[in-house]
Write an enzyme that holds these catalytic residues in place. Structure first.
Site, mmCIF file in Angstrom:
data_model
loop_
_atom_site.group_PDB
_atom_site.id
_atom_site.type_symbol
_atom_site.label_atom_id
_atom_site.label_comp_id
_atom_site.label_asym_id
_atom_site.label_seq_id
_atom_site.Cartn_x
_atom_site.Cartn_y
_atom_site.Cartn_z
ATOM 1 C CB SER A 47 -70.881 -18.428 -34.699
ATOM 2 O OG SER A 47 -70.154 -19.105 -35.712
ATOM 3 C CE LYS A 115 -66.865 -25.725 -32.401
ATOM 4 N NZ LYS A 115 -67.709 -25.378 -31.234
ATOM 5 C CD GLU A 117 -70.567 -24.397 -27.538
ATOM 6 O OE1 GLU A 117 -71.079 -24.046 -26.445
ATOM 7 O OE2 GLU A 117 -70.571 -23.671 -28.552
ATOM 8 C CD GLU A 184 -65.566 -18.924 -27.833
ATOM 9 O OE1 GLU A 184 -65.935 -19.995 -28.350
ATOM 10 O OE2 GLU A 184 -66.190 -17.849 -27.950
HETATM 11 O O1 KIV Z 1 -69.625 -21.497 -33.614
HETATM 12 C C1 KIV Z 1 -68.466 -21.073 -33.759
HETATM 13 O O2 KIV Z 1 -68.195 -20.217 -34.609
HETATM 14 C C2 KIV Z 1 -67.444 -21.599 -32.878
HETATM 15 C C3 KIV Z 1 -66.051 -21.052 -33.017
HETATM 16 C C4 KIV Z 1 -65.977 -19.710 -32.428
HETATM 17 C C5 KIV Z 1 -65.042 -21.951 -32.431
HETATM 18 O O3 KIV Z 1 -67.715 -22.450 -32.085
#
Ligand code: KIV
Length: 301
Positions: A47, A115, A117, A184
């Site tokens: 993000s 992380k 997706e 999410e």
């Molecule tokens: O990139 C991000 O901020 C995220 C969160 C919203 C989980 O993936």
């Protein structure tokens, strides 16, 4: 003093019913803020593409940018788990590509985990990264990297078919060895129905009350980001307004001459000042007569 949170301690929070607090951070000052506030998990989210780099989606951000941000966060963090968000294009091509980039987050930026997706091929990528010894957090529901495929930034799992798809992805990521997973923008009832099957901590963002924890974007929760806020965002402060007021006041004081004030000004001993003034006077004189050179001046101790 708080001890650094380990993965087993994070896992134990789920059965203990202790809610997990996760937040994003993208630089050293925001890392220091979330450290001091006592959160459990910090995500250097992709993000960042939107909140700090000014893109209109998370898609353009690359590995080098993410690593620079993650390393800055690492330097400001001591106790929370630090998770690096694998950007779009950094893990889709092959298991080898995914492992190589996950390793960069750990070795170059000092992250504890990564992380990624979606389900599908990401399940294989997660397995490969876990096999390489790197903890992985999954992310299902609204997955912004593939928002175009999902029809835009909207809630997911609102039909039985799509809900089943997301549930299957979550269970497959759990089976792949993910230590936690983000849900999410899914209906609260979807989460409630699935939680009984989830053995790993589930961190929600727009996923209701029944998750094991919550995550919000730092700039959203503090009101720093000026753009549109999603339904699941709660603003706990209006920092942007504070920042605008501060800079506007500074600008006004520069223009009026009120800044800098006497307390911001350095002094010089009067004798040193007269010597300096004499130097300038002599320099001007010699420039006019063409006889002075800088080496003529005694610079003192
Ligand atoms: O990139 C991000 O901020 C995220 C969160 C919203 C989980 O993936």
């Amino acid at each position: 003093m708080r001890q650094a949170l380990s993965l087993p301690e994070l896992a134990a929070m789920k059965p203990a019913g202790t809610k997990i607090v996760m937040v994003t951070a993208y630089d050293h000052p925001s890392a220091q803020v979330v450290e001091e506030a006592g959160v459990d998990v910090v995500l250097v989210g992709d993000s960042a593409a939107m909140t700090v780099l000014g893109h209109d989606s998370t898609v353009p951000v690359g590995m080098d940018e993410m690593l620079m941000l993650a390393a800055a966060v690492r330097r400001g963090l001591r106790t929370p788990l630090l998770v690096g968000d694998m950007p779009f294009g950094s893990y889709e091509r092959s298991d080898e590509q995914a492992v190589e980039n996950a390793l960069r987050f750990i070795k170059e930026a000092g992250c504890d985990a990564v992380k990624l997706e979606r389900g599908g091929s990401s399940v294989d990528r997660a397995k490969a990264i876990v096999r390489a010894g790197i903890p992985v957090m999954g992310h299902v529901g609204l997955t912004p990297q593939t928002a175009t495929q999902l029809g835009g930034y909207k809630a997911q799992g609102k039909t039985a078919e799509r809900a089943a798809q997301i549930a299957d992805e979550a269970l497959a990521l759990q089976e792949a060895g993910c230590f936690a997973i983000v849900f999410e923008a899914v209906p609260a009832a979807f989460t409630e129905a699935l939680m009984g099957r989830m053995e790993i901590p589930v961190i929600g963002i727009g996923a209701g009350h029944d998750t094991d924890g919550q995550v919000l974007v730092f700039h959203d929760l503090l009101g720093i980001f000026g753009g549109h806020a999603a339904k699941f965002v709660k603003r706990y402060a209006n920092v942007r307004q504070e920042m605008v007021s501060g800079v506007a006041e500074y600008a006004a004081e520069v223009r009026s001459g009120a800044f800098p004030g006497p307390e911001h000004i350095y002094a010089i001993e009067p004798s040193e000042l007269s010597e300096f003034r004499a130097y300038l006077g002599e320099q001007r004189h010699s420039e006019e007569t063409g006889t002075f050179s800088h080496s003529d001046w005694d610079w003192g101790p």
